[in-house]
Write an enzyme that holds these catalytic residues in place. Structure first.
Site, PDB file in Angstrom:
ATOM      1  N   HIS A  37      53.632  89.113  49.005  1.00 13.71           N
ATOM      2  CA  HIS A  37      52.710  87.851  48.962  1.00 13.71           C
ATOM      3  C   HIS A  37      53.422  86.602  49.226  1.00 13.71           C
ATOM      4  O   HIS A  37      52.936  85.619  49.803  1.00 13.71           O
ATOM      5  CB  HIS A  37      51.975  88.163  47.763  1.00 13.71           C
ATOM      6  CG  HIS A  37      51.288  89.483  47.283  1.00 13.71           C
ATOM      7  ND1 HIS A  37      51.666  90.161  46.207  1.00 13.71           N
ATOM      8  CD2 HIS A  37      50.047  89.889  47.947  1.00 13.71           C
ATOM      9  CE1 HIS A  37      50.638  91.228  46.367  1.00 13.71           C
ATOM     10  NE2 HIS A  37      49.621  91.022  47.180  1.00 13.71           N
ATOM     11  N   GLN A 151      43.664  96.459  58.530  1.00 11.40           N
ATOM     12  CA  GLN A 151      42.983  95.264  57.894  1.00 11.40           C
ATOM     13  C   GLN A 151      43.336  93.819  58.588  1.00 11.40           C
ATOM     14  O   GLN A 151      42.185  93.220  59.039  1.00 11.40           O
ATOM     15  CB  GLN A 151      43.552  95.039  56.354  1.00 11.40           C
ATOM     16  CG  GLN A 151      42.904  93.918  55.735  1.00 11.40           C
ATOM     17  CD  GLN A 151      43.408  93.679  54.114  1.00 11.40           C
ATOM     18  OE1 GLN A 151      42.671  94.523  53.393  1.00 11.40           O
ATOM     19  NE2 GLN A 151      44.378  92.908  53.900  1.00 11.40           N
TER      20      GLN A 151
HETATM   21  P1  AMP Z   1      46.649  92.554  48.361  1.00  5.54           P
HETATM   22  O1  AMP Z   1      47.003  91.563  47.200  1.00  5.54           O
HETATM   23  O2  AMP Z   1      47.273  94.028  48.227  1.00  5.54           O
HETATM   24  O3  AMP Z   1      45.201  92.752  48.618  1.00  5.54           O
HETATM   25  O4  AMP Z   1      47.402  91.941  49.685  1.00  5.54           O
HETATM   26  C1  AMP Z   1      47.146  90.772  49.754  1.00  5.54           C
HETATM   27  C2  AMP Z   1      47.600  90.359  51.269  1.00  5.54           C
HETATM   28  O5  AMP Z   1      49.019  90.460  50.968  1.00  5.54           O
HETATM   29  C3  AMP Z   1      47.540  91.179  52.454  1.00  5.54           C
HETATM   30  O6  AMP Z   1      47.354  90.515  53.614  1.00  5.54           O
HETATM   31  C4  AMP Z   1      48.474  92.136  52.484  1.00  5.54           C
HETATM   32  O7  AMP Z   1      48.575  92.784  53.832  1.00  5.54           O
HETATM   33  C5  AMP Z   1      49.708  91.288  52.003  1.00  5.54           C
HETATM   34  N1  AMP Z   1      50.783  92.141  51.512  1.00  5.54           N
HETATM   35  C6  AMP Z   1      50.866  93.168  50.668  1.00  5.54           C
HETATM   36  N2  AMP Z   1      51.926  93.709  50.485  1.00  5.54           N
HETATM   37  C7  AMP Z   1      52.762  93.332  51.484  1.00  5.54           C
HETATM   38  C8  AMP Z   1      54.350  93.517  51.833  1.00  5.54           C
HETATM   39  N3  AMP Z   1      54.830  94.266  51.442  1.00  5.54           N
HETATM   40  N4  AMP Z   1      54.553  92.650  52.738  1.00  5.54           N
HETATM   41  C9  AMP Z   1      53.974  91.683  53.575  1.00  5.54           C
HETATM   42  N5  AMP Z   1      52.450  91.538  53.338  1.00  5.54           N
HETATM   43  C10 AMP Z   1      52.133  92.302  52.095  1.00  5.54           C
END
Ligand code: AMP
Length: 275
Positions: A37, A151
């Site tokens: 994030h 997504q």
């Molecule tokens: P989430 O909080 O899981 O809904 O993720 C929020 C954003 O963070 C989304 O755009 C995810 O794709 C991104 N994200 C989550 N994990 C990672 C990661 N390991 N590397 C890059 N982006 C991430």
């Protein structure tokens, strides 16, 4: 750093920034922030003068048997991460859906396979919340992680189809030191589950380093590595259309999703076309 909980106050803040000539960047999240994030916040900062991070566990994108009730939360840690990475505003609404809310935003086609096939209604939940968040935050750009590759594609499509005027910027997938894709859900894993969770990235690496362009063979090579309790999919898809490929003759992505214990993990890696 402003902490904003009211949607109208969020819109007012954003319009004020824009009136002062600032470009607004946006990173939507469900909180329990990790370095993946944080990397998106950094990217947003490189493309915009003001960065808004939203933290909202969106009930619409969870199925009835999924982990909405136990989804991890750490508001204090999240605020510290946002501050450290130079975010200007945090949008933390208690709820995003006012009484009477009855709109559903649904992207077809791209949502049919992969996670869409295994999590009915999930992507409608995602596109509905992202459309509403875009309406509230009014960003110029928004950053989405390649960790959730489908997504990213679905949000891009929605933004284009509905002419929302937001530039969607991808952020590379960030891994832990041992190769596990960072995810808020990794905290559910026991040590033994984490060890088996590593088999996802191992399978993808084996596919990336194999020399064949035959996808059936690539999938066989990858699946040999997997130690999951239930595999949702291991696929090689076209990097832009997400259509499954038989030959690696165009830019592609190897993607995998499966359960280790009760935790669902996903991962993906780019595959270049081979002669
Ligand atoms: P989430 O909080 O899981 O809904 O993720 C929020 C954003 O963070 C989304 O755009 C995810 O794709 C991104 N994200 C989550 N994990 C990672 C990661 N390991 N590397 C890059 N982006 C991430």
């Amino acid at each position: 750093m402003q902490i904003i909980t009211d949607p109208q106050a969020m819109t007012a803040w954003s319009l004020e920034q824009q009136a002062a000539g600032h470009r607004v960047g946006f990173v939507p999240t469900m909180g329990y922030l990790h370095s993946g994030h944080a990397s998106l916040i950094d990217i947003a900062g490189n493309h915009a003068d003001r960065v808004v991070v939203s933290i909202y566990v969106n009930p619409l994108q969870f199925g009835p048997d999924e982990d909405l009730d136990r989804y991890p939360r750490d508001p204090e840690g999240d605020l510290a991460t946002c501050e450290r990475h130079g975010a200007h505003a945090i949008f933390m609404p208690a709820s995003l859906y006012q009484p009477g809310f009855c709109t559903n935003v649904s992207v077809s086609g791209l949502t049919g396979g992969l996670c869409g096939a295994h999590r009915p209604g999930h992507f409608d939940g995602v596109t509905t919340v992202v459309a509403r968040l875009f309406g509230i935050v009014r960003p110029h750009i928004a950053v989405f992680g390649e960790k959730d590759y489908q997504q990213l594609a679905v949000v891009r499509r929605m933004t284009l189809d509905l002419a929302l005027g937001v530039e969607i910027i991808p952020g590379p997938l960030v891994r832990d030191h041992d190769g596990l894709a960072l995810s808020s859900r990794n905290r559910y894993l026991s040590a033994e589950e984490r060890r088996r969770g590593l088999s996802l990235s191992r399978a993808l690496r084996a596919m990336v380093s194999a020399s064949t362009s035959d996808v059936a063979e690539l999938k066989r090579i990858g699946s040999e590595q997997l130690e999951v309790d239930r595999l949702d999919y291991l696929e090689v898809v076209c990097a832009s259309s997400l259509a499954p490929l038989a030959k690696l003759d165009r830019p592609a992505r190897a993607v995998v999703a499966g359960f280790v214990g009760s935790t669902r993990l996903i991962d993906g890696m780019a595959l270049e076309p081979r002669p």
